[in-house]
Enzyme design. Sequence first.
Site, PDB file in Angstrom:
ATOM      1  N   LYS A   5      -5.265   7.273   2.893  1.00  0.00           N
ATOM      2  CA  LYS A   5      -4.655   6.623   1.721  1.00  0.00           C
ATOM      3  C   LYS A   5      -3.587   5.610   2.168  1.00  0.00           C
ATOM      4  CE  LYS A   5      -1.342  10.382   1.493  1.00  0.00           C
ATOM      5  NZ  LYS A   5      -1.023  11.695   0.947  1.00  0.00           N
ATOM      6  N   ARG A 100       4.070  19.627  -8.743  1.00  0.00           N
ATOM      7  CA  ARG A 100       3.780  18.201  -8.879  1.00  0.00           C
ATOM      8  C   ARG A 100       2.428  18.104  -9.583  1.00  0.00           C
ATOM      9  NH1 ARG A 100       3.585  14.303  -3.648  1.00  0.00           N
ATOM     10  NH2 ARG A 100       1.687  15.533  -3.346  1.00  0.00           N
ATOM     11  N   TYR A 233      22.845 -13.820   6.364  1.00  0.00           N
ATOM     12  CA  TYR A 233      23.302 -13.727   4.973  1.00  0.00           C
ATOM     13  C   TYR A 233      24.521 -12.814   4.861  1.00  0.00           C
ATOM     14  CZ  TYR A 233      18.999 -15.953   3.347  1.00  0.00           C
ATOM     15  OH  TYR A 233      17.984 -16.830   3.111  1.00  0.00           O
ATOM     16  N   MET A 281      13.973 -12.255   4.844  1.00  0.00           N
ATOM     17  CA  MET A 281      12.591 -12.046   4.428  1.00  0.00           C
ATOM     18  C   MET A 281      11.596 -12.231   5.576  1.00  0.00           C
ATOM     19  SD  MET A 281      10.479 -13.882   1.346  1.00  0.00           S
ATOM     20  CE  MET A 281      11.646 -13.389   0.085  1.00  0.00           C
TER      21      MET A 281
END
Length: 338
Positions: A5, A100, A233, A281
Site C-alpha cells: 500500500k 479502529r 527563509y 520546497m
Amino acid sequence: MAMVKANAYGHGLVDVARYLEAADSLAVARLSEAAALRSAGESRPLVLLEGVFTGADLAAAAELKCELVVHNPMQVSLLSDYAGQYRFAVWLKIDSGMHRLGFSSDTWADHYQRLADLASVRDVRLMTHYASADDPADAQSTQQLQFMQQLMSTFDGPISLANSPALFRDDQDLCGLAGRDAHRVWLRPGIALYGLSPFESVDADALDLKPVMNFDARLISVQSIRPGDKVGYGGRFVAARDTCIGVVAAGYGDGYPRAMPDGTPVLVDGQRASIAGRVSMDMLTVDITDLPSARVGSEVRLWGAGLPAELIAAFADTISYELVTRVAARVRRQFVTA
Ligand SMILES: *Cc1c(COP(=O)(O)O)cnc(C)c1O
C-alpha cells in the site's frame, strides 16, 4: 501477504511488487493501486485492506479480482446486493481491541455466517490488527492475542494477525504460528520488507534488516558566508564562524520534511554534515564547513544505508514509515540489485 500500500511505502508499487517474488499475495489500500498492479500484469491475489464502500467499487474490485477486507455491516450488505458472477475471497476483520476497524466480539459470528451463506462469497477468512505490537512493554498485544486464540479454537480457516513488529517479537507468539495452526496463518509484513525497524528502541541492524531505500540528491551550489550571516527563509540558521553552505537539490516538495531542524544529519560523499537553515520546497541547505572536499555535484544522502531513516525520523518527531511513504512522485526511483 506483502504490504505494498501507499506506493509500496513510497518505494514504487509496481517495481517493488515484482521484486517481492516470494509473496503469496499483495495488499493495497486503494482500488487504483490494485488497478496499477493488474495493468502491470500482476496475477497474484490482491487484498483491498479497507474493502469497498459502493456497489460501483465492488464491481471494480470484481473486475480486478481483489480479495476484500470486510469490516462493517454496510460492506456485508454490498456483497449481499452484488449480482455479478465473481465470487470474492473475504477477510472478515475482527476488532480485537484496537477499536479502529472490525467487528466486535459480540457481532462477528453473525456476520461471518451471513457472509459464508452468500453466493458472492467464495470463502471467509479472519484477520485482526495489533495496536501496540511495537511496544513489548504494552500488555494490549497479549490481550488481543488471547482474544484471537479463543476465536481460533472455534474456526479452522485461514487467519491473519501479524504486522512487522509482531513478526519480530520473541517474548510471545503474536503471529499465531504455534503448532498445528502454522499452515493457516498469513503474515502481513510491511515496514520490515523495506528494511526498516518497526520498533522505536531496536534498530534495523539488530533485526538483521537492511534499508531498501537510499534517498539521495546532489549539491548544486556552494556558498561561503561570514559569522552572523543568515541562511534561507526566516534566517533560521545564523553562522557562528566562517561557514561553507552546500545547497542540495531536494526539499519538502520531494518529501524531505520541512520540520527538520538545524543539526539533522546528512551524508555528503559519505561524510556527516547537518541541515543548516529551513528546508525549502526544492532545496535544502547543509553546513559543509568541515568537509573541504565537498563540491557542486557531491552526492548527498538524506537517509538510507549509513544514515537510518529511523534516526532521521526522530529529528522530525515522526517515524520512518512517514518519511519513506511521503517521498514525492517526482523523485526518480532507480532500482538496483544489491
Ligand atoms: C499496513 C498494515 C500492515 C503492515 O504494518 P507494518 O507495521 O508496516 O508491518 C499490516 N496489516 C494491516 C492491516 C496494515 O494496514
